[in-house]
Each structure stands twice: as structure tokens, then as C-alpha cells.
Design an enzyme around this catalytic site. Structure first.
Site, PDB file in Angstrom:
ATOM      1  N   TYR A 132     -37.539  -6.284   7.455  1.00  0.00           N
ATOM      2  CA  TYR A 132     -36.914  -6.046   6.143  1.00  0.00           C
ATOM      3  C   TYR A 132     -36.332  -4.631   6.097  1.00  0.00           C
ATOM      4  O   TYR A 132     -35.183  -4.420   5.697  1.00  0.00           O
ATOM      5  CB  TYR A 132     -37.962  -6.248   5.043  1.00  0.00           C
ATOM      6  CG  TYR A 132     -37.533  -5.813   3.667  1.00  0.00           C
ATOM      7  CD1 TYR A 132     -36.776  -6.670   2.854  1.00  0.00           C
ATOM      8  CD2 TYR A 132     -37.884  -4.561   3.148  1.00  0.00           C
ATOM      9  CE1 TYR A 132     -36.388  -6.264   1.579  1.00  0.00           C
ATOM     10  CE2 TYR A 132     -37.500  -4.164   1.880  1.00  0.00           C
ATOM     11  CZ  TYR A 132     -36.755  -5.020   1.098  1.00  0.00           C
ATOM     12  OH  TYR A 132     -36.362  -4.623  -0.165  1.00  0.00           O
TER      13      TYR A 132
ATOM     14  N   SER B 103     -32.971  -0.245   0.016  1.00  0.00           N
ATOM     15  CA  SER B 103     -34.386   0.012  -0.282  1.00  0.00           C
ATOM     16  C   SER B 103     -34.789   1.307   0.384  1.00  0.00           C
ATOM     17  O   SER B 103     -34.234   1.688   1.426  1.00  0.00           O
ATOM     18  CB  SER B 103     -35.253  -1.123   0.268  1.00  0.00           C
ATOM     19  OG  SER B 103     -36.623  -0.754   0.222  1.00  0.00           O
TER      20      SER B 103
HETATM   21  P1  NAP Z   1     -36.413 -11.020  -6.752  1.00  0.00           P
HETATM   22  O1  NAP Z   1     -37.093 -10.723  -8.035  1.00  0.00           O
HETATM   23  O2  NAP Z   1     -37.179 -11.708  -5.675  1.00  0.00           O
HETATM   24  O3  NAP Z   1     -35.071 -11.867  -7.085  1.00  0.00           O
HETATM   25  C1  NAP Z   1     -34.305 -12.344  -6.031  1.00  0.00           C
HETATM   26  C2  NAP Z   1     -32.995 -12.918  -6.546  1.00  0.00           C
HETATM   27  O4  NAP Z   1     -32.181 -13.262  -5.412  1.00  0.00           O
HETATM   28  C3  NAP Z   1     -33.156 -14.208  -7.340  1.00  0.00           C
HETATM   29  O5  NAP Z   1     -32.141 -14.214  -8.322  1.00  0.00           O
HETATM   30  C4  NAP Z   1     -32.906 -15.291  -6.271  1.00  0.00           C
HETATM   31  O6  NAP Z   1     -32.412 -16.512  -6.821  1.00  0.00           O
HETATM   32  C5  NAP Z   1     -31.812 -14.631  -5.483  1.00  0.00           C
HETATM   33  N1  NAP Z   1     -31.634 -15.099  -4.100  1.00  0.00           N
HETATM   34  C6  NAP Z   1     -32.505 -15.026  -3.063  1.00  0.00           C
HETATM   35  N2  NAP Z   1     -31.937 -15.491  -1.921  1.00  0.00           N
HETATM   36  C7  NAP Z   1     -30.670 -15.863  -2.268  1.00  0.00           C
HETATM   37  C8  NAP Z   1     -29.582 -16.414  -1.540  1.00  0.00           C
HETATM   38  N3  NAP Z   1     -29.674 -16.670  -0.212  1.00  0.00           N
HETATM   39  N4  NAP Z   1     -28.431 -16.671  -2.198  1.00  0.00           N
HETATM   40  C9  NAP Z   1     -28.309 -16.413  -3.529  1.00  0.00           C
HETATM   41  N5  NAP Z   1     -29.316 -15.875  -4.273  1.00  0.00           N
HETATM   42  C10 NAP Z   1     -30.480 -15.621  -3.634  1.00  0.00           C
HETATM   43  O7  NAP Z   1     -35.815  -9.692  -6.092  1.00  0.00           O
HETATM   44  P2  NAP Z   1     -35.796  -8.161  -6.594  1.00  0.00           P
HETATM   45  O8  NAP Z   1     -37.122  -7.563  -6.368  1.00  0.00           O
HETATM   46  O9  NAP Z   1     -35.148  -8.075  -7.934  1.00  0.00           O
HETATM   47  O10 NAP Z   1     -34.855  -7.522  -5.477  1.00  0.00           O
HETATM   48  C11 NAP Z   1     -33.456  -7.362  -5.641  1.00  0.00           C
HETATM   49  C12 NAP Z   1     -32.984  -6.445  -4.529  1.00  0.00           C
HETATM   50  O11 NAP Z   1     -33.653  -5.190  -4.625  1.00  0.00           O
HETATM   51  C13 NAP Z   1     -33.269  -6.960  -3.118  1.00  0.00           C
HETATM   52  O12 NAP Z   1     -32.176  -6.670  -2.270  1.00  0.00           O
HETATM   53  C14 NAP Z   1     -34.475  -6.166  -2.687  1.00  0.00           C
HETATM   54  O13 NAP Z   1     -34.582  -6.039  -1.284  1.00  0.00           O
HETATM   55  C15 NAP Z   1     -34.201  -4.847  -3.371  1.00  0.00           C
HETATM   56  N6  NAP Z   1     -35.394  -4.008  -3.551  1.00  0.00           N
HETATM   57  C16 NAP Z   1     -36.407  -4.424  -4.367  1.00  0.00           C
HETATM   58  C17 NAP Z   1     -37.530  -3.612  -4.516  1.00  0.00           C
HETATM   59  C18 NAP Z   1     -38.684  -4.007  -5.393  1.00  0.00           C
HETATM   60  O14 NAP Z   1     -39.716  -3.289  -5.376  1.00  0.00           O
HETATM   61  N7  NAP Z   1     -38.603  -5.082  -6.160  1.00  0.00           N
HETATM   62  C19 NAP Z   1     -37.609  -2.380  -3.829  1.00  0.00           C
HETATM   63  C20 NAP Z   1     -36.557  -2.013  -3.024  1.00  0.00           C
HETATM   64  C21 NAP Z   1     -35.444  -2.829  -2.889  1.00  0.00           C
HETATM   65  P3  NAP Z   1     -33.447 -17.666  -7.388  1.00  0.00           P
HETATM   66  O15 NAP Z   1     -33.912 -17.163  -8.731  1.00  0.00           O
HETATM   67  O16 NAP Z   1     -32.600 -18.881  -7.487  1.00  0.00           O
HETATM   68  O17 NAP Z   1     -34.551 -17.780  -6.394  1.00  0.00           O
END
Ligand code: NAP
Length: 249
Positions: free
Chosen positions: A158, A144
């Protein structure tokens, strides 16, 4: 030629799901992992299969070592040893200042965001490394931009977990460079997914988007395209690099 097996952790929603769809289009045999939202995972798998792709979904908590080991063994049996890994799982806790953070929260956050990435990378290296008879492979860590900004007043924990992930990318990329494995990273910011709700502010992007030079949030598939490029042979001489997907931030 058989399809390359790819594992995308947290592939049931958000950036992980977008990566799964694009990976299937690019001809990978897709394994998504998820924690508990079976319905969302099934939707990703069904959509890929309806378009003629190969996909499976396995529930596993990747912050737990035994579940990571079992997940990789399941994938071995289904599609063969993994050749591409996207360490995408990441969680946010409620926004707060550091002096309010409990040890319980910190342990949970680091276990989910960084210990999980180490464990999955370990299992992938054992299968990909030419040192162990593997065919090589590529790993992309989803970090991130918080690793650079530090997320003051919101979630310094985080941000620090993503800083650790960037060190993992740098160190591991050099450690396995001679063994046919490339390790790279994407660093998104302000992408429209569910993660912001778990931080306590579902509409966070609307509040902060004016601080982005492009004046908008990003879509999950804009991150997925960078991930798939880093995994591909187009990026054959790139390892230990970071692609910021941040609208210029
Ligand atoms: P999200 O929409 O919250 O989705 C999270 C995913 O991770 C879901 O598939 C969830 O499964 C799964 N998950 C969570 N904990 C888990 C565990 N312990 N074991 C297995 N699966 C797990 O997340 P996102 O926003 O797409 O983020 C994805 C990545 O991008 C993360 O690393 C985040 O830090 C990074 N990121 C995101 C942003 C942003 O603005 N969105 C910005 C920078 C970085 P369930 O569906 O079963 O809950």
C-alpha cells in the site's frame, strides 16, 4: 455562470464523501463515483440535492480501463467536461509482512491504487488541457503519509502504491503545467473511515493515535478542506505540491 464539474472517485464514503459535501458547498456540480455501495452513494447525492446542490453518482470500477472511459463520457453528458478531478480511490489489504504477499494481492492493490489514478488522470487531461481546446483544470491525488513511512509490518505494498502516486503527481504536474492544469496531492494519516476495517483492524486509530503529535486521529472533512483549497483559485500558483494532513506526524 454554470457550475464547474468535479469528479471524485470513491466519493460514496470516507474522505471522498466529505470532499463531495464540501465541493457542493463551494459551488461545484458534483459527480461521485463508487464501486458497489449504492446506498451510501445515494445518501451523498440526496444530502447534496436537499441542500440545493447538484450531484450524481455513477458506479464504475476505476481499476478497469473501459469503465473509466465510460465514466468520463457519462460525466461529459451530464455536467460537461470535468474541470476538477479528485483521484481518491484507494484500498488496503490485510496487514501482513512482505514475504507473505501473493502476486494476486499485489496486482489487485496496484491496479486499484495507482493504475486507476493514471487512467482517470489521462481522461481528465484529455478534457482539461488547453492543448486539446480545454479550459484547464485541477487534479488532486489522495496519497498517504505511508509514502513517507513505508508501513513496515502492515502493508508495504500500500505504501509503495502511494509512493508511485507521489511520482505521478510530480511528473504529471510538470508535464501539463503549461496547459492550464495543476496537479497536487494531499497525504493524510489516521483518518476515521471504514478503510481500516479492510486492513483487518477497524480500531487501528485508537491503537496508534498516541504516536501522533496531536494525540488524535483526523476527521474526513479535515482532509476535504485541504483538497478543496488545492482545487481552488486560491492555490493558483501551486502545482506539484503535497499537503500532509497528519496531526503533525
Ligand atoms: P474508504 O472509507 O474505504 O472508502 C473507499 C471509497 O472508494 C468508497 O467510496 C468505495 O466505494 C470506493 N472504491 C473502492 N475501490 C473502488 C474502485 N475500484 N472503483 C471505484 N470506487 C472504489 O476510504 P478512505 O479511508 O476514505 O480513503 C480514501 C483515500 O484516502 C484512499 O486513497 C486512501 O488510501 C487514502 N488515505 C486514507 C487514510 C485513512 O486513514 N483513512 C490515510 C491516508 C490515506 P464503495 O462504497 O462502493 O465500496
Amino acid at each position: 455562470m454554470s457550475k464547474k464539474p468535479i469528479l471524485i472517485t470513491g466519493g460514496s464514503r470516507g474522505i471522498g464523501a466529505a470532499t463531495a459535501y464540501l465541493a457542493a458547498e463551494k459551488g461545484y456540480a458534483v459527480c461521485i463515483n463508487y464501486l458497489k455501495n449504492q446506498k451510501a452513494a445515494a445518501k451523498v447525492v440526496d444530502t447534496i440535492r436537499q441542500k440545493g446542490g447538484e450531484a450524481v453518482a455513477y458506479a464504475a470500477d476505476v481499476s478497469v480501463e473501459s469503465e473509466v472511459v465510460a465514466l468520463f463520457q457519462q460525466l461529459d453528458r451530464t455536467f460537461g467536461p470535468v474541470q476538477a478531478l479528485v483521484n481518491n480511490v484507494g484500498i488496503l489489504e490485510r496487514q501482513m509482512r512482505l514475504e507473505e504477499m501473493s502476486a494476486e494481492r499485489l496486482n489487485r492493490l496496484f491496479q486499484n491504487n495507482i493504475v486507476s489514478a493514471f487512467l482517470c488522470a489521462r481522461e481528465a487531461v484529455k478534457r482539461m488541457s488547453t492543448k486539446y481546446g480545454g479550459r484547464g483544470g485541477a487534479i488532486v491525488n489522495v496519497s498517504s503519509i505511508a509514502a513517507r513511512t513505508g508501513s513496515p509490518g502492515e502493508y508495504v505494498d500500500y505504501a509503495a502504491s502511494k509512493g508511485a502516486m507521489d511520482s505521478l503527481t510530480l511528473g504529471l504536474s510538470k508535464e501539463v503545467a503549461e496547459e492550464g492544469i495543476r496537479v497536487n496531492s494531499v497525504r493524510p494519516a489516521f483518518i476515521y473511515t471504514d478503510i481500516h476495517a479492510s486492513g483487518g483492524e477497524p480500531d487501528r486509530i485508537e491503537r496508534v493515535k498516541d504516536s501522533v503529535p496531536m494525540k488524535r486521529g483526523g476527521q474526513p472533512d479535515e482532509v476535504a478542506r485541504a483538497i478543496l483549497w488545492l482545487l481552488s483559485d486560491e492555490a493558483s500558483y501551486s502545482t506539484g505540491i503535497f499537503i500532509d494532513v497528519t496531526g503533525g506526524r
